[in-house]
Design a protein around this motif. Sequence first.
Motif, PDB file in Angstrom:
ATOM      1  N   GLY A   1      52.036   1.982  55.712  1.00  0.00           N
ATOM      2  CA  GLY A   1      53.167   1.486  54.940  1.00  0.00           C
ATOM      3  C   GLY A   1      54.464   1.850  55.629  1.00  0.00           C
ATOM      4  N   PHE A   2      55.548   1.274  55.188  1.00  0.00           N
ATOM      5  CA  PHE A   2      56.847   1.513  55.800  1.00  0.00           C
ATOM      6  C   PHE A   2      57.490   2.773  55.238  1.00  0.00           C
ATOM      7  N   VAL A   3      58.212   3.470  56.098  1.00  0.00           N
ATOM      8  CA  VAL A   3      59.029   4.610  55.694  1.00  0.00           C
ATOM      9  C   VAL A   3      60.474   4.215  55.955  1.00  0.00           C
ATOM     10  N   SER A   4      61.273   4.258  54.915  1.00  0.00           N
ATOM     11  CA  SER A   4      62.656   3.791  54.981  1.00  0.00           C
ATOM     12  C   SER A   4      63.631   4.952  55.134  1.00  0.00           C
ATOM     13  N   PRO A   5      64.835   4.652  55.627  1.00  0.00           N
ATOM     14  CA  PRO A   5      65.868   5.689  55.695  1.00  0.00           C
ATOM     15  C   PRO A   5      66.093   6.318  54.325  1.00  0.00           C
ATOM     16  N   GLY A   6      66.291   7.638  54.339  1.00  0.00           N
ATOM     17  CA  GLY A   6      66.576   8.367  53.114  1.00  0.00           C
ATOM     18  C   GLY A   6      65.354   8.876  52.370  1.00  0.00           C
ATOM     19  N   GLN A   7      64.168   8.456  52.773  1.00  0.00           N
ATOM     20  CA  GLN A   7      62.972   8.909  52.054  1.00  0.00           C
ATOM     21  C   GLN A   7      62.548  10.307  52.515  1.00  0.00           C
ATOM     22  N   LEU A   8      61.886  11.018  51.620  1.00  0.00           N
ATOM     23  CA  LEU A   8      61.365  12.348  51.912  1.00  0.00           C
ATOM     24  C   LEU A   8      59.893  12.227  52.260  1.00  0.00           C
ATOM     25  N   LEU A   9      59.558  12.649  53.472  1.00  0.00           N
ATOM     26  CA  LEU A   9      58.158  12.672  53.910  1.00  0.00           C
ATOM     27  C   LEU A   9      57.544  14.023  53.586  1.00  0.00           C
ATOM     28  N   THR A  10      56.339  14.010  53.078  1.00  0.00           N
ATOM     29  CA  THR A  10      55.538  15.216  52.928  1.00  0.00           C
ATOM     30  C   THR A  10      54.351  15.046  53.851  1.00  0.00           C
ATOM     31  N   ILE A  11      54.189  15.980  54.765  1.00  0.00           N
ATOM     32  CA  ILE A  11      53.134  15.889  55.768  1.00  0.00           C
ATOM     33  C   ILE A  11      52.172  17.052  55.580  1.00  0.00           C
ATOM     34  N   GLU A  12      50.900  16.723  55.540  1.00  0.00           N
ATOM     35  CA  GLU A  12      49.845  17.731  55.427  1.00  0.00           C
ATOM     36  C   GLU A  12      48.969  17.642  56.671  1.00  0.00           C
TER      37      GLU A  12
ATOM     38  N   SER B   1      43.683  16.950  61.587  1.00  0.00           N
ATOM     39  CA  SER B   1      43.877  15.680  60.893  1.00  0.00           C
ATOM     40  C   SER B   1      45.161  15.838  60.091  1.00  0.00           C
ATOM     41  N   ALA B   2      45.961  14.784  60.090  1.00  0.00           N
ATOM     42  CA  ALA B   2      47.259  14.858  59.428  1.00  0.00           C
ATOM     43  C   ALA B   2      47.506  13.582  58.631  1.00  0.00           C
ATOM     44  N   LYS B   3      48.262  13.746  57.552  1.00  0.00           N
ATOM     45  CA  LYS B   3      48.637  12.616  56.694  1.00  0.00           C
ATOM     46  C   LYS B   3      50.088  12.791  56.282  1.00  0.00           C
ATOM     47  N   ALA B   4      50.809  11.678  56.231  1.00  0.00           N
ATOM     48  CA  ALA B   4      52.198  11.703  55.769  1.00  0.00           C
ATOM     49  C   ALA B   4      52.318  10.797  54.551  1.00  0.00           C
TER      50      ALA B   4
ATOM     51  N   GLU C   1      52.357   8.096  47.823  1.00  0.00           N
ATOM     52  CA  GLU C   1      51.904   6.953  48.620  1.00  0.00           C
ATOM     53  C   GLU C   1      51.663   7.353  50.080  1.00  0.00           C
ATOM     54  N   LEU C   2      50.422   7.205  50.526  1.00  0.00           N
ATOM     55  CA  LEU C   2      50.053   7.504  51.902  1.00  0.00           C
ATOM     56  C   LEU C   2      50.708   6.495  52.837  1.00  0.00           C
ATOM     57  N   LYS C   3      51.452   6.990  53.830  1.00  0.00           N
ATOM     58  CA  LYS C   3      52.160   6.119  54.762  1.00  0.00           C
ATOM     59  C   LYS C   3      51.507   6.064  56.134  1.00  0.00           C
ATOM     60  N   CYS C   4      50.907   7.171  56.567  1.00  0.00           N
ATOM     61  CA  CYS C   4      50.231   7.173  57.869  1.00  0.00           C
ATOM     62  C   CYS C   4      49.294   8.374  57.956  1.00  0.00           C
ATOM     63  N   SER C   5      48.376   8.269  58.912  1.00  0.00           N
ATOM     64  CA  SER C   5      47.423   9.354  59.146  1.00  0.00           C
ATOM     65  C   SER C   5      46.962   9.285  60.591  1.00  0.00           C
TER      66      SER C   5
END
Length: 156
Positions: free
Chosen positions: A84-95, A109-112, A117-121
């Motif tokens: 999914g898209f990540v837009s300017p101003g959004q807060l990413l939580t990465i595990e 293994s990592a997920k953002a 909403e899962l955006k990438c892995s």
Amino acid sequence: MQLDYFQLIDRIVDLNLDEKRITVEAQVPQTHTIFEGHFPGFPIMPGVLLTEAMAQSSGWLLLGVMKFERMPFLAMVKEAKMRGFVSPGQLLTIEARIEHEGSGFAVTSAKARVGTELKCSADLTFRHIPFPDPALRVHMDAMALKIGFPLQAITQ
């Protein structure tokens, strides 16, 4: 995030060395020149930078597990998925969590996510070596303080 300095992690939220996992946050800047070309009228965070943010998160985890005695360097990106898209101003939580360690390499293994909403892995492989230069170690110690790395986690 400080894109100009390739610092893509703002703060460590949770670090559990026993479970070999980390959670970090990264605030995507509201404005930055990178968004002018990616893409005009529809600014989104480049996938390569999302991958780098996951790699940096994993790297901090590895530094903690190795008690800052070795420096991890990204060696391979596998199974990277932009969901999914990540837009300017959004807060990413990465595990990130360590899946395998041995012979000078580690796999994470990592997920953002943005909210829930899962955006990438991705699955990431790192080569780790003793710090190649004392100045790099000093820099990493300073960065650890800046992002709230719990130093007591590596001194126990």
